[in-house]
Design an enzyme around this catalytic site. Sequence first.
Site, PDB file in Angstrom:
ATOM      1  CD  GLU A 262       4.682 -98.695  47.693  1.00 43.96           C
ATOM      2  OE1 GLU A 262       5.785 -97.996  48.231  1.00 43.96           O
ATOM      3  OE2 GLU A 262       4.514 -98.984  46.392  1.00 43.96           O
ATOM      4  CB  THR A 306       7.017 -97.720  42.955  1.00 40.99           C
ATOM      5  OG1 THR A 306       6.843 -97.736  44.482  1.00 40.99           O
ATOM      6  CG2 THR A 306       5.944 -98.568  42.580  1.00 40.99           C
ATOM      7  CG  HIS A 422       3.696 -95.017  49.677  1.00 43.71           C
ATOM      8  ND1 HIS A 422       4.260 -94.214  49.893  1.00 43.71           N
ATOM      9  CD2 HIS A 422       4.015 -95.345  48.258  1.00 43.71           C
ATOM     10  CE1 HIS A 422       5.045 -93.437  48.836  1.00 43.71           C
ATOM     11  NE2 HIS A 422       4.877 -94.137  47.975  1.00 43.71           N
ATOM     12  CG  ASP A 481       7.857-101.287  46.005  1.00 44.01           C
ATOM     13  OD1 ASP A 481       7.855-101.395  46.916  1.00 44.01           O
ATOM     14  OD2 ASP A 481       7.185-100.061  45.372  1.00 44.01           O
ATOM     15  CG  HIS A 482      10.735 -99.118  46.930  1.00 49.62           C
ATOM     16  ND1 HIS A 482      10.353 -98.612  48.182  1.00 49.62           N
ATOM     17  CD2 HIS A 482       9.630 -98.703  46.093  1.00 49.62           C
ATOM     18  CE1 HIS A 482       9.385 -97.928  48.089  1.00 49.62           C
ATOM     19  NE2 HIS A 482       8.915 -98.144  46.628  1.00 49.62           N
TER      20      HIS A 482
END
Length: 687
Positions: A262, A306, A422, A481-482
Amino acid sequence: MLTDKKYRFSNLLNTRIGFFLLVVILFCIKTYIAYQTKFTLGVKGGMQEFLLAVNPIPAALLTLGIALYFSGRLSYWLMMIIDTLESVWIFANILYYREFSDFLSLGVIKGSGNVQNNLGKSLVEILHFSDFFVFLDIIILVALLAFHVIRIDATPFKKRYAFLVTMVSFLLMGGEYGLASTDRSGLLTRTFDNNYIVKYLGLNEYAAFNVYQTQKESATRSKAKASDMDSILKYLDHSRAKANPTYFGKAKGKNVFIIHLESFQQFLIDYKVDGREVTPHLNAFFHNKNTIGFDNFFHQVAQGKTSDAEMMLENSLYGLPQGSAMVTYGAQNTYQAAPAILDQRGYTTAAFHGDVPSFWNRDSTYKSWGYDYFFSSQYYKTKPSYSVGYGLKDKIFFRDASNYIQQLPQPFYAKLITLTNHYPYLLDKQNTDFPATKTGDKTVDPYVQTAHYLDQAFAEFMNYLKRTGLLKDSMIVVYGDHYGISNNHRPAIAQLLHKKSINNYDLAQFQKVPFMIHAPGLKGGVDHSYGGEIDVLPTILHLLGDKNNNTIQFGTDLLSKQHDQRVAFRDGDFVTPKYTKVGSDVYLTKTGKQITPNAVQKRQLASIQNHVTTELSLSDRVIWGDLLRFYTPKGFQKVNRKDFTYQYTKALDNLKQAQKKEPTSIEAKNHSKSTMNLYKTDAPELK
């Protein structure tokens, strides 16, 4: 003379039209201040500066002008209500933009129920006291009316004058669009970047255009027909990349683990704080002799973040320009996703996530993708101390997920989505044993601490796989993911990169995320090929020995000699080994030098841009029109959502029945005894 002017001005304010003009002026001033101080719109040149300054005027005249059609106090109340609603819209966009570097869309608002879990904690971090300035003009106006500094004009306002104000607003909008089009051709047809629309036309016009786009997308599905697939198939026939013989089938028959890191960015690999590696275990994994690590791999997400990453990873389809495809189209569309492809080749497929099943609409979308099992938060023991931010802490999540992994019949395809790293990067003291960075940015500085915790959790899970023998029988795919740090933290990013300042080139390169593939006997090393999340599915399938030349995939195998190294971003920008394009800025990728393209370079850039725009548009057509319902490739069966259930009792019963039918799980091979005694964790919550 001065007294006469003040008298005339005071008299003007005590008229309906005078008060209206005051409201409009104050509204436009605060909007312009918000543009300049709360957003990063990339304004360049006199024309763009002018348009930014005047673009609030037409919409303000139109919306606030509604009140002029009414009489007396009601007219004044309506002006205040409309101004308040407009201010709330600006305020909400300020908060959203600060985290996502984008503006709110109808898709995001409609799907907010799927992403609002624990959002309150994030808002505390996002919110700045200065954001409330957007309500200052309302307070001033209410005070002027309440203390009778300005008196309400009860004289009826002629409807034809109100209509004239409305017509003037539309004329100004048309003129504004005309000027904008001279500076940016194809503003509403070619651009994928919402910053351009707000910069040239304004927040309200962006909202109206977004609603139009959303409704157009809905109509697209009803009008779609089978022949719409022809252009998609023709395009893909010319763009598919052949498998690399060196790697094709090297992981055939292996289990597949997809480990979703994440908000994890590539710069963290080998990064040190106070002389200590942030992620020592992931670093070692990246450089392992049996790991292929890609150091020019980019995330390609937009508002779906996500969910966009998952869409690309498992479908080789791009996320949408606005909103989330998983939220809007997850339940209703037909897909040819990795879980379904592998399930039809004898794999057990399962997804693991330590939060509620409805987050990003996963419980619906995963059925459309063909996941046999979805182990969400309802499958794990929970205590307040077990969770942080958006769900289970990673160490606890990996351990509890392993209880179900040991029960999966082999071979299996298992995706594990971590959560602790996150935003807003919360972690309690008992789990924090790593120093924060010292950029002075409260959002950025704890980022390395949660990343370090994720690294420790990853190491514990890898040790379990080694002890049970799963590691030697599996292909491990690890990806970020990002971004974790948005472009709105430029000063902090510059410090992290050890630079005095950064430009658009630096920010584009900052979008790199890790991508690693590990398997026993795999010839490893750092691969410098350029690619992105859209390329993951064809890469994995080739490694598993599946040529898969028929399903719809817009990516190409990263290991293929024919791999397309043009990396498309969702806003239409791109990175290639030669060029990096951000908006109207062009850089040489190797050096970071900004260039003014010559004739040859312009042709090359135009060719790349045409490819990017075409690919994004075709992918959008597949999703908006649900075109895969018209196309079933040879050897693939359409997914029937009714075949899957994630209801706790039924799913566990199905898992038991599957183990009896195929006693190939780790637990079955261990004489039906649990292997959880082999899982070692130092999570303090479990002691």
